[in-house]
Design a protein around this motif. Structure first.
Motif, PDB file in Angstrom:
ATOM      1  N   ALA A  87       7.803  -8.140 -12.004  1.00 24.58           N
ATOM      2  CA  ALA A  87       7.334  -7.585 -13.287  1.00 24.58           C
ATOM      3  C   ALA A  87       5.898  -7.074 -13.160  1.00 24.58           C
ATOM      4  O   ALA A  87       5.564  -5.995 -13.657  1.00 24.58           O
ATOM      5  N   LYS A  88       5.037  -7.844 -12.487  1.00 22.20           N
ATOM      6  CA  LYS A  88       3.649  -7.415 -12.301  1.00 22.20           C
ATOM      7  C   LYS A  88       3.587  -6.198 -11.371  1.00 22.20           C
ATOM      8  O   LYS A  88       2.772  -5.300 -11.574  1.00 22.20           O
ATOM      9  N   ALA A  89       4.444  -6.183 -10.366  1.00 23.82           N
ATOM     10  CA  ALA A  89       4.471  -5.041  -9.448  1.00 23.82           C
ATOM     11  C   ALA A  89       4.868  -3.775 -10.191  1.00 23.82           C
ATOM     12  O   ALA A  89       4.236  -2.715 -10.008  1.00 23.82           O
ATOM     13  N   GLU A  90       5.866  -3.841 -11.043  1.00 22.93           N
ATOM     14  CA  GLU A  90       6.295  -2.656 -11.788  1.00 22.93           C
ATOM     15  C   GLU A  90       5.196  -2.177 -12.730  1.00 22.93           C
ATOM     16  O   GLU A  90       4.990  -0.970 -12.875  1.00 22.93           O
ATOM     17  N   LYS A  91       4.492  -3.105 -13.338  1.00 24.86           N
ATOM     18  CA  LYS A  91       3.367  -2.731 -14.199  1.00 24.86           C
ATOM     19  C   LYS A  91       2.285  -2.022 -13.376  1.00 24.86           C
ATOM     20  O   LYS A  91       1.702  -1.026 -13.819  1.00 24.86           O
ATOM     21  N   LEU A  92       2.046  -2.521 -12.192  1.00 28.19           N
ATOM     22  CA  LEU A  92       1.070  -1.919 -11.288  1.00 28.19           C
ATOM     23  C   LEU A  92       1.503  -0.516 -10.858  1.00 28.19           C
ATOM     24  O   LEU A  92       0.701   0.427 -10.861  1.00 28.19           O
ATOM     25  N   PHE A  93       2.785  -0.354 -10.515  1.00 27.81           N
ATOM     26  CA  PHE A  93       3.287   0.962 -10.116  1.00 27.81           C
ATOM     27  C   PHE A  93       3.201   1.944 -11.278  1.00 27.81           C
ATOM     28  O   PHE A  93       2.875   3.122 -11.096  1.00 27.81           O
TER      29      PHE A  93
ATOM     30  N   CYS B  40       0.832  -1.215   0.000  1.00 29.88           N
ATOM     31  CA  CYS B  40       0.000   0.000   0.000  1.00 29.88           C
ATOM     32  C   CYS B  40       0.865   1.264   0.000  1.00 29.88           C
ATOM     33  O   CYS B  40       0.528   2.253  -0.655  1.00 29.88           O
ATOM     34  N   HIS B  41       1.968   1.234   0.735  1.00 23.54           N
ATOM     35  CA  HIS B  41       2.865   2.392   0.771  1.00 23.54           C
ATOM     36  C   HIS B  41       3.499   2.627  -0.599  1.00 23.54           C
ATOM     37  O   HIS B  41       3.590   3.765  -1.062  1.00 23.54           O
ATOM     38  N   ALA B  42       3.930   1.562  -1.246  1.00 24.16           N
ATOM     39  CA  ALA B  42       4.548   1.686  -2.571  1.00 24.16           C
ATOM     40  C   ALA B  42       3.531   2.170  -3.603  1.00 24.16           C
ATOM     41  O   ALA B  42       3.864   2.977  -4.479  1.00 24.16           O
ATOM     42  N   LEU B  43       2.298   1.705  -3.508  1.00 23.43           N
ATOM     43  CA  LEU B  43       1.258   2.146  -4.437  1.00 23.43           C
ATOM     44  C   LEU B  43       0.963   3.634  -4.259  1.00 23.43           C
ATOM     45  O   LEU B  43       0.829   4.381  -5.238  1.00 23.43           O
ATOM     46  N   ALA B  44       0.871   4.072  -3.008  1.00 23.92           N
ATOM     47  CA  ALA B  44       0.622   5.487  -2.743  1.00 23.92           C
ATOM     48  C   ALA B  44       1.777   6.346  -3.243  1.00 23.92           C
ATOM     49  O   ALA B  44       1.561   7.436  -3.799  1.00 23.92           O
ATOM     50  N   GLU B  45       3.003   5.858  -3.065  1.00 26.69           N
ATOM     51  CA  GLU B  45       4.160   6.622  -3.522  1.00 26.69           C
ATOM     52  C   GLU B  45       4.182   6.714  -5.046  1.00 26.69           C
ATOM     53  O   GLU B  45       4.490   7.769  -5.607  1.00 26.69           O
TER      54      GLU B  45
END
Length: 191
Positions: A174-180, A18-23
């Motif tokens: 890879a999915k996380a970077e796409k999400l960010f 959640c912190h990474a998504l908000a950032e």
């Protein structure tokens, strides 16, 4: 546009998704030229309401007054939280109860409901362990419906969009970077 980011993860002992998504959302918003304010619910001494009288007539704590000022300043709100027991964590719920009191978000005058947050929009970003489609279609997304309809929607916030992120324990880099990247794009658009 003025954007308020509400970090609703109740654990501030370590960074979470959640912190990474908000950032990422904040990075995109800054790139888009938007003004930002943030509220981190886990850093506040949240107290719980215990009666209808306190909700209607009690004095909001200082952090709720600061939240009210930030909400009024904002044109758009982004609220991010993990799904716990089908809804938002209790700490975030208590923050909403303290901050979104009658008189601030709405009032009844001459038999009419006046919604004080008309003209504002919001984005909910919710992480969960289950598949998001399962939460959406099988369970009917009760936790996000509550926030979209009965809290933000009732106050006049429209539209209230949502991003449901399921299976977070199986999120690959890879999915996380796409999400960010998607979050940065939403931040740029203030959507």
């Amino acid at each position: 546009m003025n954007i308020l980011i509400v970090q609703g993860h109740p654990d501030h002992s370590e960074p979470h998704l959640c912190h990474a998504l908000a950032e990422a959302y904040a990075e995109g918003a800054r790139e888009g030229g938007h003004e930002l304010r943030r509220i981190t619910v886990a850093d506040l001494p949240i107290t719980f309401l215990r009666s209808a009288r306190d909700y209607a007539e009690g004095e909001p704590p200082y952090y709720a007054k600061e939240a009210q000022e930030a909400v009024m300043w904002a044109d758009h709100m982004m609220v991010v939280f993990p799904l716990w027991v089908g809804g938002m964590p209790a700490l975030l719920r208590a923050w909403f109860e303290q901050s979104f009191r009658e008189g601030f978000v709405m009032e009844i005058r001459d038999g009419r409901v006046l919604r004080h947050l008309k003209g504002k929009s919001a984005r909910l970003v919710v992480t969960m362990g289950m598949p998001s489609l399962f939460y959406r279609w099988y369970f009917g997304q009760p936790g996000t419906k509550l926030l979209r309809r009965s809290v933000l929607g009732f106050a006049g916030v429209r539209p209230v969009r949502q991003t449901l992120i399921g299976m977070v324990d199986k999120l690959t880099p890879a999915k996380a970077e796409k999400l960010f990247s998607h979050m940065r794009d939403l931040g740029r658009k203030a959507s």
